[in-house]
Design a protein around this motif. Structure first.
Motif: not given
Length: 709
Positions: A168-183
């Motif tokens: 059901y997915l097109d291929g890409t699974v991006p991992f979030e990076d909402n805050d550069p200061a937080v792992g």
């Protein structure tokens, strides 16, 4: 023609006797195990097993959870996992979820019991988050792999994943990076051990190398199958939300109770009316009860015919229909003030079939308590005896009925049972009005209202109010009093900055507020650079969470700068970039959303009370549920119910609701719905516990915004 399981079993016995086969053959035919449609979730308190449990909960898939950290928990042994029912061997769980590939101590009899159970009944195991190691089919990361942060990494579904559980997915699974200061994400990237029967379904580039490492893959060994997940996640992160469906489909073979789809509906409030504009000098909205200034005149924002054309073109390009919640008094007043002319109403009525329509009351009054606006904030007016003064039943009923009659005269395609009151008024609103207006339920009954819109931010649970069931709606942080981006940003700055920065100080008083700003946004760029991405992320999170609740904006947001569209496009563009054509966004009207939510609540209650039994024997699935309960299930394409096709297609399978009539529901699975066999190779040490796979110190396990957003 399909026969019930009981009939099929008798027919097999009769055929065996008729042809004179030995009795042992009959016993073999009857010995096909029964697999109960329930998942065993073994948790260590970490976020990954909790996330999978939440996915099962939301879909309505039953599971039993054992918390390894709790004293007195059940012991996992052969008797706990399997037994015999009516002479037939029964596996009590169709899948096992572990926090890692082996969370037990060395020499654990529980892990040995699980391994034997999985081999005997072909039960798959999900390793929710495990270290890359040979026992899981992977090289240690030190041998050409990687362990560390994967914030912002663009992972991909492999060809095997697209042909399998993640089709059901097109291929890409991006991992979030909402805050550069937080792992936010930690992972182990590695390649399979030489000779291992390991198929990667999701992978990512290994830093500094030309190879890719597995993040999700299937390891077959020792007659067992494991889904090996080597990154940590929680239930709110986008990467998990994208993969959650596939994890469940893999562990259940696509056959399970419950269902999951991706929903998006947008309500546009105040249509025909005008919304008053934010005043950046007063930091309030003239015309509102809390903005009393004798020199301030309301500055109305109202759509134009050109805005209607734009909305229709947008709908056609996006394949999504807007729900217009209308106030007829807005048009009546416009005609009175303009010699009978209302070009906007003429245009909307001419194009009425392009939209769905909802009664939003005639003039949008506050329908709760009578408001005392001599104080800020307002309070409920009281009678001489100190009791609350309420807007009357007749006033509420007139607002509903007159608006409906006007809409019917204009031939708007209404559902007469739907209603959204102005500001969701009449229902409780804290702190001023802690209870519903007692006259509201009576007026709803007067007008045969069955579905009542509510504000999810203050009333998230569906509830009954007289004859009506509420439909909670998500407010989007695109303000009703803003038609221009600069006004939106100015108000946003006022609300979410500190008093020292010229703001309201709400965040200082309520530090848990998730949208607080460290400094004011630039009024020229802040909307596109900050507000749009944030609102898109929040709304897309709802879409990916099997959540049918609608979002609401206002007609002002479709006028002037048309500031709603960047957010809506962001949601839909983001979705289209992630999902294949077989998993379209489901766009329901309010009544159908209400029905979906109500069915889910009844289903969850029945599961909790143990009223539902479901199991699989070979290619047949039997579900026993109380008479009148709508049963929800997911099955492979080609599944039949009573000889007819079951459910409707979605994400590579079929799913749907089927009413129970008190007798068993018998589904017949297609021949392709077989459980893949695992390779019977020498086992990895099943009693060797996994190393600690919790996130290293200093790396967060939570996204930097709360679950309620």
């Amino acid at each position: 023609m399909k026969r019930s399981i009981r009939t099929t079993a008798l027919t097999v016995g009769a055929v065996v006797a008729a042809v004179g086969l030995p009795a042992g053959a009959a016993r073999a035919a009857d010995a096909t195990p029964r697999i109960d449609l329930r998942v065993l979730v073994v948790s260590d308190g970490g976020p990954s097993t909790d996330a999978i449990a939440e996915e099962l909960d939301t879909a309505g898939t039953p599971y039993t959870e054992i918390d390894l950290t709790q004293a007195g928990r059940p012991v996992i042994d052969a008797g706990f996992l399997a037994d015999t029912v009516d002479g037939r061997p029964r596996a009590r769980f169709q899948a096992v979820v572990l926090p890692n590939d082996n969370p037990f101590t060395a020499g654990s009899s529980e892990m040995a019991a699980l391994a034997a159970y999985e081999r005997t009944y072909a039960i798959p195991q999900v390793d929710a988050y495990t270290y890359a190691r040979p026992e899981a089919g992977l090289q240690y990361p030190v041998f050409g792999g990687y362990s560390g942060s994967v914030d912002g990494v663009q992972a991909s579904v492999t060809s095997a994943g697209r042909a399998g559980p993640f089709d059901y997915l097109d291929g890409t699974v991006p991992f979030e990076d909402n805050d550069p200061a937080v792992g936010e994400s930690y992972a182990y990237l590695s390649t399979p051990v030489a000779g291992a029967d390991f198929t990667s379904y999701v992978d990512a580039p290994i830093p500094g190398r030309s190879t890719r490492g597995s993040l999700v893959g299937e390891y077959r060994h020792d007659g067992r199958r494991e889904l090996v997940v080597t990154f940590v996640y929680n239930q709110y992160q986008q990467q998990f939300r994208l993969l959650a469906r596939g994890i469940v489909e893999w562990m259940t073979g696509g056959v399970h109770l419950g269902a999951s789809r991706n929903y998006f509906a947008v309500h546009v409030d105040d249509v025909f009316a005008a919304d008053d504009r934010w005043n950046s000098t007063l930091n309030c909205t003239p015309g509102d009860v809390d903005c009393a200034d004798p020199d301030a005149e309301p500055d109305p924002i109202r759509m134009t015919p050109a805005d209607v054309d734009h909305a229709i073109a947008w709908q056609n390009s996006r394949g999504l229909t807007l729900d217009l919640a209308y106030n007829a008094a807005g048009s009546v007043n416009q005609r009175e003030d303009n010699n009978g002319v209302d070009a906007l109403a003429d245009k909307l009525i001419a194009d009425r079939s392009e939209f769905r329509w909802i009664n939003h009351t005639y003039s949008h009054p506050f329908l709760g308590c009578v408001q005392d606006t001599t104080v800020v904030p307002w309070k409920c007016a009281t009678n001489a005896d100190g009791s609350t003064r309420w807007v009357s039943r007749a006033e509420i009923s007139d607002e509903v009925a007159i608006n409906r009659v006007w809409g019917q005269a204009a031939r708007l395609p209404l559902d007469d049972g739907e209603l959204v009151t102005g500001e969701h008024s009449g229902m409780k609103v804290l702190p001023q009005q802690p209870e519903d207006n007692p006259n509201l339920a009576l007026a709803l009954d007067d007008n045969d209202i069955t579905w009542l819109g509510s504000d999810n931010s203050r009333d998230p649970a569906q509830r009954q109010l007289g004859p009506a069931t509420t439909v909670p709606r998500y407010p989007m942080n695109v303000f009703y009093n803003a038609g221009r981006a600069a006004d939106q940003v100015d108000e946003y700055n006022w609300i979410y900055t500190s008093r020292a920065q010229g703001g309201s100080g709400i965040c200082e008083d309520n530090p848990a507020t998730s949208t607080c700003l460290p400094a004011p946004l630039n009024t020229a760029t802040g909307y596109a650079e900050h507000i749009v991405p944030l609102e898109k992320r929040i709304a897309l999170g709802h879409v990916l969470s099997n959540d049918p609740k609608p979002h609401f904006i206002h007609q002002s947001n479709l006028a002037e700068d048309r500031i709603a569209y960047p957010v809506l496009n962001g949601v839909l563009d983001g979705y289209d970039a992630l999902f294949a054509d077989n998993a379209p966004v489901v766009n329901l009207r309010m009544k159908d959303i209400g029905i979906e939510l109500r069915r889910r609540a009844a289903w969850q209650a029945a599961l909790k009370d143990g009223q539902v039994t479901a199991y699989r024997i070979g290619d047949a699935v039997t579900v026993q549920a109380p008479d009148g309960l709508a049963v929800t299930a997911t099955a492979p394409t080609g599944t039949t119910l009573g000889g007819a096709s079951f459910g409707s297609a979605y994400a590579g399978g079929t799913s749907g609701w089927t009413p129970s009539v008190g007798t068993p529901l018998d589904l017949t699975l297609p021949a392709s719905a077989t459980t893949p066999a695992a390779k019977a190779t020498d086992p990895a040490p099943a009693t060797d516990p996994a190393p600690d796979t919790r996130v290293p110190a200093g790396v967060t396990e939570q996204v930097p915004y709360p679950a309620g957003n």
